[in-house]
Scaffold this motif. Structure first.
Motif, short mmCIF file in Angstrom:
data_model
loop_
_atom_site.label_atom_id
_atom_site.label_comp_id
_atom_site.label_asym_id
_atom_site.label_seq_id
_atom_site.Cartn_x
_atom_site.Cartn_y
_atom_site.Cartn_z
N ILE A 150 0.90 -1.44 0.10
CA ILE A 150 -0.42 -0.29 -0.63
C ILE A 150 0.26 1.65 0.24
O ILE A 150 0.48 2.47 -0.74
CB ILE A 150 -1.36 0.10 1.45
CG1 ILE A 150 -2.46 0.55 0.74
CG2 ILE A 150 -0.47 0.19 2.71
CD1 ILE A 150 -3.36 0.19 1.58
N LEU A 162 1.17 2.50 -3.21
CA LEU A 162 1.24 2.70 -4.36
C LEU A 162 0.51 4.15 -3.95
O LEU A 162 1.03 5.24 -4.57
CB LEU A 162 -0.11 2.40 -4.11
CG LEU A 162 -0.59 0.92 -4.75
CD1 LEU A 162 -1.87 0.26 -4.45
CD2 LEU A 162 -0.56 1.48 -6.45
N ARG A 200 2.69 10.17 -15.06
CA ARG A 200 2.52 9.40 -14.75
C ARG A 200 2.51 7.67 -15.12
O ARG A 200 2.66 7.67 -16.04
CB ARG A 200 0.40 9.73 -15.77
CG ARG A 200 -0.31 7.96 -15.50
CD ARG A 200 -1.98 9.41 -16.33
NE ARG A 200 -2.57 7.94 -16.23
CZ ARG A 200 -3.27 7.45 -15.08
NH1 ARG A 200 -3.63 9.02 -14.08
NH2 ARG A 200 -4.45 6.43 -14.85
N THR A 207 2.09 3.85 -15.84
CA THR A 207 1.64 2.59 -16.42
C THR A 207 0.90 1.72 -15.19
O THR A 207 1.73 1.52 -13.82
CB THR A 207 1.57 2.00 -17.64
OG1 THR A 207 2.49 1.28 -17.65
CG2 THR A 207 1.98 2.90 -18.66
N ALA A 208 0.09 1.13 -15.63
CA ALA A 208 -0.29 -0.35 -14.31
C ALA A 208 1.17 -0.94 -14.28
O ALA A 208 1.69 -1.30 -13.52
CB ALA A 208 -1.15 -1.42 -14.13
N MET A 242 4.42 1.12 -12.72
CA MET A 242 3.87 0.69 -11.29
C MET A 242 4.68 -0.67 -10.55
O MET A 242 4.84 -0.91 -9.23
CB MET A 242 2.22 1.13 -10.58
CG MET A 242 2.41 2.31 -11.27
SD MET A 242 0.66 2.92 -11.39
CE MET A 242 0.37 2.79 -9.28
N VAL A 243 4.04 -1.94 -11.56
CA VAL A 243 4.36 -3.19 -10.70
C VAL A 243 5.87 -3.41 -10.81
O VAL A 243 6.34 -3.69 -10.63
CB VAL A 243 3.63 -4.22 -10.97
CG1 VAL A 243 3.88 -5.75 -11.17
CG2 VAL A 243 2.13 -4.40 -10.91
N ASN A 289 -11.10 -1.99 -1.28
CA ASN A 289 -9.33 -2.06 -0.47
C ASN A 289 -9.56 -0.51 -0.04
O ASN A 289 -10.19 0.55 -0.78
CB ASN A 289 -8.47 -2.00 -1.44
CG ASN A 289 -6.70 -2.08 -0.47
OD1 ASN A 289 -7.33 -0.86 0.30
ND2 ASN A 289 -6.22 -2.06 -1.03
N ASP A 325 -9.82 5.06 -10.56
CA ASP A 325 -8.19 5.08 -10.67
C ASP A 325 -8.10 3.82 -11.59
O ASP A 325 -7.87 2.05 -10.93
CB ASP A 325 -7.12 5.38 -10.23
CG ASP A 325 -5.82 5.29 -11.01
OD1 ASP A 325 -5.46 4.75 -11.60
OD2 ASP A 325 -5.07 6.12 -10.26
N ARG A 364 -5.95 1.76 -12.53
CA ARG A 364 -4.74 1.14 -11.79
C ARG A 364 -4.72 0.56 -10.55
O ARG A 364 -3.98 -0.30 -9.85
CB ARG A 364 -3.53 1.46 -11.85
CG ARG A 364 -3.22 2.39 -13.92
CD ARG A 364 -1.93 3.71 -13.94
NE ARG A 364 -2.79 4.64 -12.96
CZ ARG A 364 -2.06 5.53 -12.73
NH1 ARG A 364 -0.36 5.59 -13.09
NH2 ARG A 364 -2.21 6.62 -11.04
N LEU A 365 -5.73 1.15 -9.93
CA LEU A 365 -5.27 1.12 -8.47
C LEU A 365 -6.32 0.02 -8.44
O LEU A 365 -6.25 -1.04 -7.43
CB LEU A 365 -6.05 2.44 -7.80
CG LEU A 365 -5.08 3.50 -7.91
CD1 LEU A 365 -6.08 4.33 -6.82
CD2 LEU A 365 -4.16 3.01 -7.36
N LEU A 410 -4.86 -3.68 -9.46
CA LEU A 410 -2.90 -3.75 -8.64
C LEU A 410 -3.61 -3.85 -7.12
O LEU A 410 -2.96 -4.69 -6.81
CB LEU A 410 -2.29 -2.70 -8.51
CG LEU A 410 -1.80 -2.61 -10.31
CD1 LEU A 410 -0.28 -1.69 -10.49
CD2 LEU A 410 -0.86 -4.32 -10.93
N MET A 430 -8.43 -1.23 -5.16
CA MET A 430 -9.14 0.04 -4.84
C MET A 430 -10.43 0.59 -5.91
O MET A 430 -9.69 0.70 -7.09
CB MET A 430 -7.89 1.09 -4.58
CG MET A 430 -6.87 0.47 -3.27
SD MET A 430 -5.96 1.93 -3.40
CE MET A 430 -4.83 1.36 -1.69
#
Lengths: 70, 590
Positions: free
Chosen positions: A27, A30, A43, A45-46, A49-50, B37, B200, B202-203, B206, B209
Motif C-alpha cells: 500500500i 502505491l 503518470r 502505467t499499471a 507501477m508493478v 480496499n 483509477d 491501475r489502483l 493492482l 481500490m
C-alpha cells in the motif's frame, strides 16, 4: 519518501527495495507512486507501477521522463 | 469538486495530525468496513474529523468482509467497540455475478438483489443490537454504472439499470432499520462531476481500490457532512438582507418597478436566491430579515411585486430600520429565543459582512459571490443547515414561530401573566421515553443550551441504553396550546440511588420557556420520585457558558443548596405544587 514510509530520510538506503525496507509494503508502494506523480507531473502505467521496485529504478525512470534528477 | 492541491494537502495534514495525536487518548472510535480496499482513507477521515476537534482511532476491517464482521459479535469490529461505523460498499461488489454477466434471468437477478439486501439487513441489525453506542454511516457507490452500458434504453433488462435502481432503492431503505443508521448518498453527491474522476483503473487492478485519492477525500468530506448533521450542530436561522440580496438594485432609489427581479436573466437568479431560502424554510430553518430600508418600500415589494417568491409570512422576525446590523441581529436572537451561534447572515455588502464577522464571530457569514448568477447554487450548497432528515418537530417549529407572534400579541392584551397563561389553554403530556420519542430526546440533549441544568450531551445510543436500566427513568414533555402543537419540548432523567432520587438531566427547548412548563415538569418528577419511595429529590446544576438563566432554578423552588451544584428537596415534607394555568396528562408509566 520520509512522509510515505514514516521513517527519517537517513534511514532509507539509496538502493532501498521493498525487501530491504520493512515499511515498504504494497500500500505504501502505491502511495509512493502517487506522491511521485503529483510531485513530478508524470503518470505511470499499471505495468510500470508493478515493475519499478527499487529506489534506483524509480530514479532512472524519472531521469528518463522528466530530466529532473539527471 | 475538490481542487487537486486540496487533496494532497488534506492527506498530508491528516497524516501530520495522526502523528501528533498518536499518543493522545482517542475521542472517537471509527470502524471502517468496505467491499473494496480503502486502505488509504485514514488520513482523509483524520483531517475531516479533526475539524470538529475529534481524535479518532480507526479499525480498518479486511475488505470484502462487511457482513462477516457485522454478523459475528466476536469479530474484531465488535471487540473494538466503535462509536462510528462506516460501511462503504460498491454496486459492482454487492452484485458481482450480475456485473460479471453470469447467466441469470430477470427474476433471478431480482432475487439476487433481495438476498443481498436481506444479508445486509441482518448484519446491520446485529450491529445496532450489539453496539448501542454506535452510529452506522452506510454508503453504496457506483450504482449509476450499467453492467451493459452500450444498451442505451434504461428500461431494457439487459442494460441492468433497473436492477441497479432496485438495489439503490432497497439499499437506501436500510436506514429505516434504526435511527442510528445514516445513509450517505454518494451517487447524487458526485454524479455532477462524473464518477470517473474518482477512480483509477491501475489502483483497482493492482490493489482492489475502487476509489482514488480524490475519491477517498471526497467520500471523507461527504461522510463528515453527514456526521455533523447527525450530531445536530447545524444552524437554525437564516437572516437575509434585502436590497442587492433578495432583488437587484435599491428599492428606495429604483422604485418598485425598477428593482431586478423576475422570470428571466439576472432577475431569475434573484428569484432562485429566494427559492433557495424557501427550500431551507421547508426543511425547518427559520428565515429573518435584517435590512436598511424604509419599511413602507419593503412592504410594497412584498405585497405588489409579481416576481417575489418569498412572502412576509415566511419570516419569523424582521428588522427593517437604519440601525446597526449587529444590534438588529442581537434583537432578533432575543425575539426568536435562539443563540447567535445558530445564525447565518446573508448580505451582498462586503462592509456589512465584515462588520458582523468582526463584532459577532459566532454568526456564520458566508462570502456571497459578487456575481448574482452564482448565488443560487452557492446558497443551495451551504452545508451549515445540513440535517439528516426533517423531523416532525422541525416542521412544527417553523409554524410555531408564527404562532409565537400571535402569542406575543395576546400577551400584550392580557392583564396579568397568569391570565395570559390561562388563556393559552396549555396542555402538557409527560410520558416515559419510548422508541417513537427517543430520537427527539437525543436531539434535545444535543441541542438545548439555555434551559439545560446539566448539559449532558447524551446520544441516541446512550438513551437507548439508559431505557433498559432499572434505576433510571426517562421522560419527555410534549406541549400544545390553543395556537398549536409544539411537539416534544422537554426531557428529564431521574436516577434512583437508595432513597435519593437525582435529577440527572432536566432540559426544555427555549421556545417553550417562560410558560411554567418547567414547573409542571419538576412537580411531576417530585411526585414520581415520592411514589417510588424516595425521601429526597436532588437537583443538579452544572454551569456552562449558556445556561446561567437556570442557575437559580432549584433554589427558587424551595430546594436547599448543598453547594453550588447540588440542591435538595425533602420529599417527606413536600406538598405537590398546583399550576392551574396548565393541564397535565401523564401517560402510562411503563
Amino acid at each position: 519518501m520520509s512522509d510515505v514510509w514514516g521513517v527519517p530520510v537517513s534511514d532509507i538506503p539509496d538502493d532501498a527495495t521493498p525487501e530491504s525496507l520493512a515499511q515498504w509494503d504494497s500500500i505504501r508502494h502505491l502511495q509512493f507512486v502517487m506522491a511521485l506523480e503529483a510531485e513530478f507531473q508524470v503518470r505511470f502505467t499499471a505495468e510500470e507501477m508493478v515493475a519499478l521496485r527499487s529506489l534506483p529504478s524509480f530514479e532512472s525512470y524519472l531521469a528518463e521522463h522528466t530530466g529532473a534528477l539527471s | 469538486m475538490l481542487p487537486e492541491k486540496d487533496i494532497a494537502l488534506r492527506q498530508r495534514e491528516g497524516e501530520r495530525i495522526a502523528r501528533l495525536n498518536a499518543h493522545s487518548k482517542e475521542t472517537l472510535r471509527v470502524g471502517v468496513l468496505s467491499t473494496f480496499n480503502v486502505g488509504l482513507i485514514e488520513p482523509f477521515l483524520h483531517e475531516r474529523l479533526s475539524q470538529n476537534g475529534e481524535i479518532p482511532r480507526f479499525y480498518m476491517g479486511p475488505f470484502g468482509q462487511v457482513s462477516q464482521e457485522l454478523l459475528n459479535p466476536e469479530s474484531a469490529l465488535h471487540h473494538f467497540q466503535p462509536n462510528v461505523v462506516i460501511v462503504l460498499t460498491a454496486a459492482q461488489d454487492l452484485l458481482a455475478p450480475i456485473f460479471h454477466l453470469e447467466r441469470m434471468d430477470d427474476g433471478g437477478r431480482r432475487a439476487y438483489v433481495e438476498n443481498c439486501i436481506s444479508d445486509l439487513r441482518s448484519a446491520l441489525l446485529v450491529l445496532v443490537r450489539e453496539q448501542p453506542g454506535a452510529v452506522c454511516y452506510l454508503s453504496c457507490i457506483n450504482t449509476c454504472e450499467a453492467p451493459i452500458p452500450n444498451v442505451l434504453d434504461p428500461s431494457s433488462a439487459l442494460r441492468g439499470q433497473r436492477i441497479l435502481q432496485q438495489l439503490l432503492t432497497e439499499f437506501t431503505a436500510l436506514s429505516s432499520l434504526s435511527p442510528r443508521i445514516v445513509n450517505v448518498d454518494w451517487n447524487w453527491d458526485t454524479t455532477p462531476g462524473g464518477t470517473d474522476l474518482y477512480d483509477d483503473d491501475r489502483l483497482w487492478y493492482l490493489a482492489r481500490m475502487r476509489l482514488n485519492l480524490r475519491g477517498l477525500a471526497q467520500f471523507s468530506q461527504l461522510f463528515y457532512r453527514h456526521y455533523c448533521a447527525y450530531r445536530g450542530t447545524s444552524r437554525k436561522v437564516l437572516v437575509t438582507d434585502l436590497d442587492g440580496t433578495l432583488w437587484g438594485g435599491v428599492v428606495g432609489e429604483a422604485g418598485l418597478q425598477g428593482i431586478v427581479l423576475g422570470g428571466d436573466g439576472i432577475g431569475l437568479a434573484f428569484q432562485d436566491v429566494q427559492r433557495a431560502m424557501l427550500a431551507y424554510l421547508e426543511s425547518g430553518v427559520l428565515l429573518a430579515i435584517c435590512s436598511k430600508n424604509n419599511p413602507a418600500d419593503v412592504l410594497d415589494v412584498f405585497e405588489k411585486h409579481s416576481g417575489m417568491v418569498l412572502r412576509k409570512s415566511h419570516f419569523a422576525g424582521t428588522r427593517i430600520n437604519w440601525k446597526d446590523k449587529t444590534q438588529n441581529l442581537r434583537d432578533l436572537a432575543d425575539e426568536l429565543n435562539v443563540d447567535l451561534d445558530s445564525f447565518v447572515f446573508i448580505d451582498d455588502n462586503p462592509a456589512e459582512r465584515d462588520l458582523v464577522r468582526t463584532l459577532m464571530p459566532e454568526v456564520l457569514v458566508p462570502e456571497l459571490p459578487v456575481d448574482p448568477v452564482q448565488r443560487p447554487r452557492f446558497l443551495r450548497k451551504l452545508t451549515c443547515f445540513d440535517r439528516i432528515a426533517v423531523t416532525k418537530e422541525d416542521r412544527v417549529r417553523v409554524d410555531s414561530y408564527g404562532q409565537q407572534a400571535q402569542r406575543m400579541e395576546l400577551k400584550s392584551t392580557s392583564k396579568s401573566f397568569e391570565q395570559f397563561l390561562a388563556s393559552l389553554q396549555q396542555v402538557v403530556s409527560i410520558e416515559p421515553v419510548h422508541s417513537g420519542t427517543v430520537a427527539r430526546a437525543a436531539q434535545l440533549c444535543q441541542r438545548t443550551n439555555q434551559f439545560n441544568l446539566t448539559t449532558k450531551r447524551y446520544t441516541l445510543g446512550d438513551l437507548e441504553n439508559f431505557s433498559s436500566n432499572k434505576i433510571l427513568e426517562l421522560y419527555t414533555l410534549r406541549a400544545r396550546d390553543r395556537y398549536g402543537d409544539n411537539g416534544v419540548v422537554g426531557f428529564a432523567m431521574l436516577r434512583f440511588v437508595g432513597d435519593v432520587a437525582e435529577i440527572d438531566t432536566l432540559l426544555m427547548s427555549c421556545r417553550a420557556l417562560g410558560r411554567k412548563l418547567e414547573d409542571v415538569f419538576l412537580s411531576f418528577l417530585a411526585q414520581r420520585a415520592r411514589d417510588r419511595g424516595a425521601r429526597c429529590l436532588e437537583g443538579h446544576y452544572q454551569a456552562t457558558a449558556k445556561n446561567s438563566q437556570a442557575a437559580k432554578f432549584y433554589q427558587e423552588r424551595s430546594f436547599v443548596p448543598e453547594d453550588d451544584n447540588v440542591f435538595v428537596l425533602d420529599l417527606t415534607k413536600y406538598t405537590p405544587l398546583t399550576i392551574p394555568e396548565v393541564s397535565l396528562e401523564v401517560m402510562t408509566i411503563a
